[in-house]
Design a protein around this motif. Structure first.
Motif, PDB file in Angstrom:
ATOM      1  N   THR A  91       0.829  -1.206   0.000  1.00  0.00           N
ATOM      2  CA  THR A  91       0.000   0.000   0.000  1.00  0.00           C
ATOM      3  C   THR A  91       0.860   1.251   0.000  1.00  0.00           C
ATOM      4  N   ILE A  92       1.920   1.242   0.826  1.00  0.00           N
ATOM      5  CA  ILE A  92       2.827   2.400   0.893  1.00  0.00           C
ATOM      6  C   ILE A  92       3.565   2.583  -0.426  1.00  0.00           C
ATOM      7  N   LEU A  93       4.028   1.478  -1.017  1.00  0.00           N
ATOM      8  CA  LEU A  93       4.722   1.567  -2.300  1.00  0.00           C
ATOM      9  C   LEU A  93       3.790   2.084  -3.398  1.00  0.00           C
ATOM     10  N   ALA A  94       2.513   1.678  -3.339  1.00  0.00           N
ATOM     11  CA  ALA A  94       1.544   2.182  -4.310  1.00  0.00           C
ATOM     12  C   ALA A  94       1.408   3.693  -4.184  1.00  0.00           C
ATOM     13  N   GLY A  95       1.394   4.185  -2.935  1.00  0.00           N
ATOM     14  CA  GLY A  95       1.339   5.630  -2.707  1.00  0.00           C
ATOM     15  C   GLY A  95       2.574   6.350  -3.210  1.00  0.00           C
ATOM     16  N   GLU A  96       3.714   5.629  -3.283  1.00  0.00           N
ATOM     17  CA  GLU A  96       4.947   6.220  -3.791  1.00  0.00           C
ATOM     18  C   GLU A  96       5.005   6.191  -5.319  1.00  0.00           C
ATOM     19  N   GLY A  97       3.993   5.581  -5.958  1.00  0.00           N
ATOM     20  CA  GLY A  97       3.959   5.562  -7.409  1.00  0.00           C
ATOM     21  C   GLY A  97       4.376   4.256  -8.044  1.00  0.00           C
ATOM     22  N   ASN A  98       4.531   3.192  -7.239  1.00  0.00           N
ATOM     23  CA  ASN A  98       4.919   1.893  -7.781  1.00  0.00           C
ATOM     24  C   ASN A  98       3.710   1.237  -8.451  1.00  0.00           C
ATOM     25  N   SER A  99       3.772   1.056  -9.769  1.00  0.00           N
ATOM     26  CA  SER A  99       2.613   0.543 -10.506  1.00  0.00           C
ATOM     27  C   SER A  99       2.312  -0.919 -10.160  1.00  0.00           C
ATOM     28  N   ASP A 100       3.360  -1.730  -9.934  1.00  0.00           N
ATOM     29  CA  ASP A 100       3.136  -3.129  -9.557  1.00  0.00           C
ATOM     30  C   ASP A 100       2.364  -3.215  -8.240  1.00  0.00           C
ATOM     31  N   SER A 101       2.764  -2.390  -7.278  1.00  0.00           N
ATOM     32  CA  SER A 101       2.091  -2.393  -5.986  1.00  0.00           C
ATOM     33  C   SER A 101       0.671  -1.845  -6.102  1.00  0.00           C
ATOM     34  N   ALA A 102       0.463  -0.880  -7.004  1.00  0.00           N
ATOM     35  CA  ALA A 102      -0.880  -0.337  -7.207  1.00  0.00           C
ATOM     36  C   ALA A 102      -1.829  -1.427  -7.714  1.00  0.00           C
ATOM     37  N   VAL A 103      -1.332  -2.261  -8.640  1.00  0.00           N
ATOM     38  CA  VAL A 103      -2.142  -3.383  -9.128  1.00  0.00           C
ATOM     39  C   VAL A 103      -2.426  -4.358  -7.989  1.00  0.00           C
ATOM     40  N   THR A 104      -1.423  -4.573  -7.128  1.00  0.00           N
ATOM     41  CA  THR A 104      -1.595  -5.462  -5.977  1.00  0.00           C
ATOM     42  C   THR A 104      -2.677  -4.947  -5.039  1.00  0.00           C
ATOM     43  N   GLY A 120      -5.960  -5.547  -6.353  1.00  0.00           N
ATOM     44  CA  GLY A 120      -6.274  -6.961  -6.121  1.00  0.00           C
ATOM     45  C   GLY A 120      -6.784  -7.196  -4.710  1.00  0.00           C
ATOM     46  N   PHE A 121      -6.195  -6.482  -3.725  1.00  0.00           N
ATOM     47  CA  PHE A 121      -6.690  -6.590  -2.341  1.00  0.00           C
ATOM     48  C   PHE A 121      -8.158  -6.176  -2.266  1.00  0.00           C
TER      49      PHE A 121
END
Length: 212
Positions: free
Chosen positions: A147-160, A163-164
């Motif tokens: 979730t934190i990585l998605a907030g930092e702009g990580n597209s892989d984590s955003a997809v994850t 998925g959650f």
């Protein structure tokens, strides 16, 4: 071995007189062949005996690594490997704040009994969290870190994270989610199926990597 594996070798040295944290020597810096938005450089220290220190590696990590990715597993790792409590202190702060708020509102209850959504079927508690941990290892980080990585702009984590959300919607709308009364039959089946699916994915990835 590194050269034979196709890596270009880089050495890092900084002999700053003014900043002790910047006085660093790293034997090898290994860069990814394709730059992504995380973990592009790996520092490597080579030691020749059992009695050694990791001073430069710790300084390098403190100077360049991101330190705000609240990760319990990473915090425990850093305590034992680097004697660095930074990541663990973040997780501890979350627990302390949650404890204070629960005490202040009279919502604190020790154990699983009497909790709004928790149950005392220990096996399925363990298997459910085991499935989360298993998936997190393959993802490269726990749900909070993703979730934190998605907030930092990580597209892989955003997809994850998406998925959650989709998984939570499916669980609550199709009777998979547990309640205070215990784990549902559908939830138990889904947990076992989850272990099987993740294992198949892991084996497929390992087979693909072995070919390449």
């Amino acid at each position: 071995m590194l050269v034979a594996s196709g890596h270009k070798l880089y050495f890092y040295s900084n002999s700053s007189r003014d900043d002790a944290l910047s006085r660093i020597e790293i034997d090898f810096l290994i860069a990814k062949s394709k730059v992504s938005n995380k973990h592009n450089i790996s520092p490597i220290e080579v030691k020749s005996s059992k009695n050694y220190t990791l001073t430069s590696l710790q300084k390098f990590r403190a100077k360049f690594a991101q330190r705000t990715r609240l990760c319990m597993a990473g915090g425990i790792r850093d305590i034992f490997l680097f004697k660095d409590p930074t990541l663990l202190l973040g997780s501890a702060a979350v627990l302390v704040v949650a404890l204070i708020l629960n005490l202040a509102t009279g919502s604190f209850k020790l154990g699983f009994t009497g909790q709004p959504i928790a149950h005392t079927q220990w096996l399925w508690n363990f298997l459910g969290m085991g499935l989360v941990g298993y998936g997190s290892v393959l993802l490269g980080g726990c749900p909070l870190r993703q979730t934190i990585l998605a907030g930092e702009g990580n597209s892989d984590s955003a997809v994850t994270v998406l998925g959650f959300l989709a998984g939570a919607a499916v669980s609550h709308n199709f009777g998979l989610a547990s309640s205070g009364q215990g784990a549902t039959t559908a939830g138990k089946i889904a947990t076992l199926v989850g272990f099987a699916v993740i294992t198949l994915i892991a084996l497929a990835v390992m087979k693909k990597q072995a070919r390449s």
